[in-house]
Design a protein around this motif. Structure first.
Motif, mmCIF file in Angstrom:
data_model
loop_
_atom_site.group_PDB
_atom_site.id
_atom_site.type_symbol
_atom_site.label_atom_id
_atom_site.label_comp_id
_atom_site.label_asym_id
_atom_site.label_seq_id
_atom_site.Cartn_x
_atom_site.Cartn_y
_atom_site.Cartn_z
ATOM 1 N N TYR A 148 62.129 -9.271 49.177
ATOM 2 C CA TYR A 148 61.667 -8.024 48.569
ATOM 3 C C TYR A 148 61.591 -8.164 47.052
ATOM 4 O O TYR A 148 60.609 -7.714 46.423
ATOM 5 N N LEU A 149 62.591 -8.774 46.445
ATOM 6 C CA LEU A 149 62.598 -8.933 44.990
ATOM 7 C C LEU A 149 61.435 -9.803 44.521
ATOM 8 O O LEU A 149 60.861 -9.564 43.454
ATOM 9 N N THR A 150 61.074 -10.794 45.324
ATOM 10 C CA THR A 150 59.914 -11.628 44.987
ATOM 11 C C THR A 150 58.647 -10.783 44.921
ATOM 12 O O THR A 150 57.837 -10.909 43.992
ATOM 13 N N VAL A 151 58.495 -9.892 45.899
ATOM 14 C CA VAL A 151 57.326 -9.011 45.938
ATOM 15 C C VAL A 151 57.384 -7.993 44.799
ATOM 16 O O VAL A 151 56.363 -7.683 44.169
ATOM 17 N N LEU A 152 58.565 -7.474 44.526
ATOM 18 C CA LEU A 152 58.716 -6.487 43.463
ATOM 19 C C LEU A 152 58.281 -7.081 42.118
ATOM 20 O O LEU A 152 57.603 -6.409 41.317
ATOM 21 N N LYS A 153 58.632 -8.328 41.889
ATOM 22 C CA LYS A 153 58.218 -8.978 40.638
ATOM 23 C C LYS A 153 56.705 -9.184 40.604
ATOM 24 O O LYS A 153 56.083 -9.069 39.535
ATOM 25 N N GLN A 154 56.109 -9.441 41.765
ATOM 26 C CA GLN A 154 54.650 -9.547 41.827
ATOM 27 C C GLN A 154 54.006 -8.217 41.457
ATOM 28 O O GLN A 154 53.006 -8.183 40.728
ATOM 29 N N GLU A 155 54.561 -7.131 41.956
ATOM 30 C CA GLU A 155 53.998 -5.822 41.651
ATOM 31 C C GLU A 155 54.104 -5.512 40.165
ATOM 32 O O GLU A 155 53.174 -4.936 39.568
ATOM 33 N N ILE A 156 55.218 -5.869 39.553
ATOM 34 C CA ILE A 156 55.387 -5.649 38.112
ATOM 35 C C ILE A 156 54.270 -6.345 37.339
ATOM 36 O O ILE A 156 53.664 -5.766 36.429
ATOM 37 N N ARG A 157 53.983 -7.585 37.713
ATOM 38 C CA ARG A 157 52.939 -8.331 37.023
ATOM 39 C C ARG A 157 51.550 -7.736 37.310
ATOM 40 O O ARG A 157 50.685 -7.698 36.415
ATOM 41 N N LEU A 158 51.326 -7.262 38.533
ATOM 42 C CA LEU A 158 50.039 -6.627 38.873
ATOM 43 C C LEU A 158 49.802 -5.381 38.032
ATOM 44 O O LEU A 158 48.701 -5.148 37.523
ATOM 45 N N VAL A 159 50.834 -4.567 37.892
ATOM 46 C CA VAL A 159 50.707 -3.331 37.112
ATOM 47 C C VAL A 159 50.433 -3.652 35.655
ATOM 48 O O VAL A 159 49.559 -3.040 35.017
ATOM 49 N N ALA A 160 51.172 -4.600 35.096
ATOM 50 C CA ALA A 160 50.970 -4.969 33.694
ATOM 51 C C ALA A 160 49.550 -5.481 33.465
ATOM 52 O O ALA A 160 48.922 -5.169 32.438
ATOM 53 N N LYS A 161 49.039 -6.217 34.413
ATOM 54 C CA LYS A 161 47.667 -6.737 34.303
ATOM 55 C C LYS A 161 46.668 -5.591 34.339
ATOM 56 O O LYS A 161 45.674 -5.586 33.579
ATOM 57 N N ALA A 162 46.904 -4.603 35.189
ATOM 58 C CA ALA A 162 45.984 -3.464 35.287
ATOM 59 C C ALA A 162 46.009 -2.633 34.011
ATOM 60 O O ALA A 162 44.977 -2.106 33.577
ATOM 61 N N ILE A 163 47.175 -2.505 33.398
ATOM 62 C CA ILE A 163 47.268 -1.773 32.131
ATOM 63 C C ILE A 163 46.584 -2.557 31.021
ATOM 64 O O ILE A 163 45.936 -1.991 30.141
ATOM 65 N N ASP A 171 67.303 -11.742 36.555
ATOM 66 C CA ASP A 171 65.975 -12.331 36.735
ATOM 67 C C ASP A 171 64.913 -11.238 36.830
ATOM 68 O O ASP A 171 63.820 -11.351 36.255
ATOM 69 N N LEU A 172 65.233 -10.147 37.538
ATOM 70 C CA LEU A 172 64.293 -9.042 37.675
ATOM 71 C C LEU A 172 64.040 -8.378 36.317
ATOM 72 O O LEU A 172 62.896 -8.055 35.965
ATOM 73 N N THR A 173 65.094 -8.169 35.533
ATOM 74 C CA THR A 173 64.903 -7.546 34.223
ATOM 75 C C THR A 173 64.156 -8.477 33.263
ATOM 76 O O THR A 173 63.438 -8.011 32.372
ATOM 77 N N THR A 174 64.299 -9.779 33.447
ATOM 78 C CA THR A 174 63.527 -10.736 32.648
ATOM 79 C C THR A 174 62.040 -10.589 32.937
ATOM 80 O O THR A 174 61.194 -10.641 32.032
ATOM 81 N N THR A 175 61.699 -10.408 34.215
ATOM 82 C CA THR A 175 60.302 -10.180 34.594
ATOM 83 C C THR A 175 59.779 -8.896 33.957
ATOM 84 O O THR A 175 58.643 -8.842 33.470
ATOM 85 N N LEU A 176 60.594 -7.850 33.954
ATOM 86 C CA LEU A 176 60.190 -6.597 33.326
ATOM 87 C C LEU A 176 59.927 -6.793 31.835
ATOM 88 O O LEU A 176 58.930 -6.292 31.292
#
Length: 450
Positions: free
Chosen positions: A80-95, A121-126
């Motif tokens: 789940y955390l792997t997917v959550l980090k993917q979503e973070i990057r998807l949102v940032a790209k859309a913005i 690791d998750l907060t680093t992705t953020l």
């Protein structure tokens, strides 16, 4: 207190109004494409808030109304955390940029089910995807029963400023009835570790209306919790909806109190906390006078979002994770509730938006009225934001209820200011519902919902 008024209104099942319109109005007409467009329209100059949903727990609390899954294994969490980090990057790209962030909130489930290394690791992705700095507020919901000293240290390293601890009740009989055994010592230890890690404001959650709960046990829990001196309390009523939350069928319905019992417990908790030096904030929150929530209330600067009362002023909230809801200028967007479908969509490079709602101008007016009522117990119709037009006569039959409430002394008018009577503030949701265009008579069903 008028027993007849408690009986008449106390068991009405009404929304908590953490959004308007409320989630039942969301529809599949808002999908991934719409959400992508909304993200691209976020103003560059306005910081946003982020909510991250972690839908896992080690055991089920039978009162729980959250979207969560029980797992004893770590693999589902890691996936789940792997997917959550993917979503973070998807949102940032859309913005299209590293959007500045004012507030981050980790909810669940149990966000601290992650290991310290996974959380960092998750907060680093953020941080790589968004503009997060020293002024960013970072809040985490925590189960004191499973919080390790190492995780507390990781939270501090990540920049945690606020924490919320689930307490609910210290009564052993109640704890057994809800499948949540938690000692006061566990809670105090978690609080101490979080203080050392840098938490400037800590909230305790308490619940009334639980099985076998009494006024005396509610007072004792509040007394014990207040002695630990968290800065805030959130005090919620248990919502018994076993038709929607099947695990609630494990709770003995016969052990639940009626509307009068619930009201008595809620008021007893409130009185105990106020006697201990806390101020009542809005419908169900309490804070020490020096806490930012109290200061915001003094300046009529409180807001309300999916986490309840808040000082968060961001107009945009971006939700990450299964079931998470985002609030953007154009409306609301919610991710798929099912973890598997959410993960499949994100893994394929798509957003997981399954439903949402596009706001109309009338929705915005009503949302403003409802938020001011819920936060201030009054609304000054002359103070409406620029560009807001109040649709004269468009409130329809809802105003008949408002007139009834006025006749009963529950609300009063002074010029253009509508106020909820001090003795009847527990009915503020009933008052707010007068301005809910989508809550028909069918929505005013009787239940034990908070």
């Amino acid at each position: 207190m008028n027993t007849e008024i408690i009986r008449r209104y106390g068991e009405s099942r009404l929304p908590r109004y953490t959004s308007y319109p409320t989630a039942p109005r969301f529809s599949p007409s808002i999908g991934a494409g719409t959400y992508r467009d909304w993200l691209a329209n976020i103003p560059k100059s306005e910081p946003v808030s982020l909510y991250l949903h972690v839908p896992f727990c080690r055991s089920m609390c039978w009162y729980c109304g959250c979207h969560t899954t029980i797992t004893q294994k770590d693999a589902p969490i890691l996936d789940y955390l792997t997917v959550l980090k993917q979503e973070i990057r998807l949102v940032a790209k859309a913005i299209g940029r590293r959007q500045d962030v004012s507030d981050i909130h980790f909810g669940g489930g149990t966000p601290t089910i992650m290991t310290p290394e996974e959380f960092l690791d998750l907060t680093t992705t953020l941080t790589a995807a968004f503009g997060i700095g020293g002024a960013t507020e970072l809040a985490v919901e925590i189960d004191p029963r499973t919080l390790s000293p190492e995780m507390s240290e990781a939270l501090g390293e990540a920049g945690m400023t606020r924490a919320s601890l689930g307490v609910q009740s210290f009564d052993p009989k109640v704890q057994k009835a809800i499948n949540r055994i938690q000692s006061a010592e566990q809670t105090a230890t978690a609080l101490s570790n979080l203080r050392r890690a840098g938490a400037r404001s800590v909230n305790f959650d308490l619940i009334y209306g639980l099985p076998h709960q009494t006024v005396d046990s509610a007072i004792e829990t509040a007394r014990m919790a207040a002695a630990m001196r968290p800065e805030r309390f959130a005090v919620f009523g248990y919502a018994h909806v076993p038709a929607f939350k099947k695990h609630q069928r494990l709770i003995d319905t016969a052990a639940l109190g009626d509307a009068h019992d619930r009201h008595a417990q809620a008021e007893a908790i409130a009185a105990t906390l106020c006697e201990a030096g806390y101020r009542r904030i809005g419908l169900d929150h309490f804070a020490l006078p020096e806490d930012q929530l109290s200061i915001a209330a003094d300046h009529r600067a409180l807001h309300r979002n999916f986490q309840g009362y808040t000082t968060d002023t961001a107009s945009t909230l971006i939700g990450f994770g299964s079931s998470a809801i985002g609030r953007l200028a154009e409306g609301y967007a919610q991710n798929d509730v099912a973890i598997g479908r959410y993960a499949s969509l994100i893994s394929s490079g798509n957003f997981a938006t399954s439903k949402g709602y596009r706001l109309t101008q009338e929705d915005r007016v009503r949302a403003w009225i409802i938020e001011r009522l819920m936060c201030d117990f009054q609304v000054d119709f002359t103070a409406k934001p620029d560009g807001f037009e109040l649709p004269e006569g468009s409130f329809g039959k809802a105003n008949l209820l408002l007139k009834t409430l006025s006749d009963e002394g529950i609300v009063t008018w002074r010029g253009d200011v509508l106020s909820v009577d001090t003795q009847h503030r527990f009915l503020v949701r009933t008052v707010a519902s007068c301005f809910d265009a989508y809550l028909g008579e069918a929505g005013r069903t009787h239940a034990t919902a908070a």
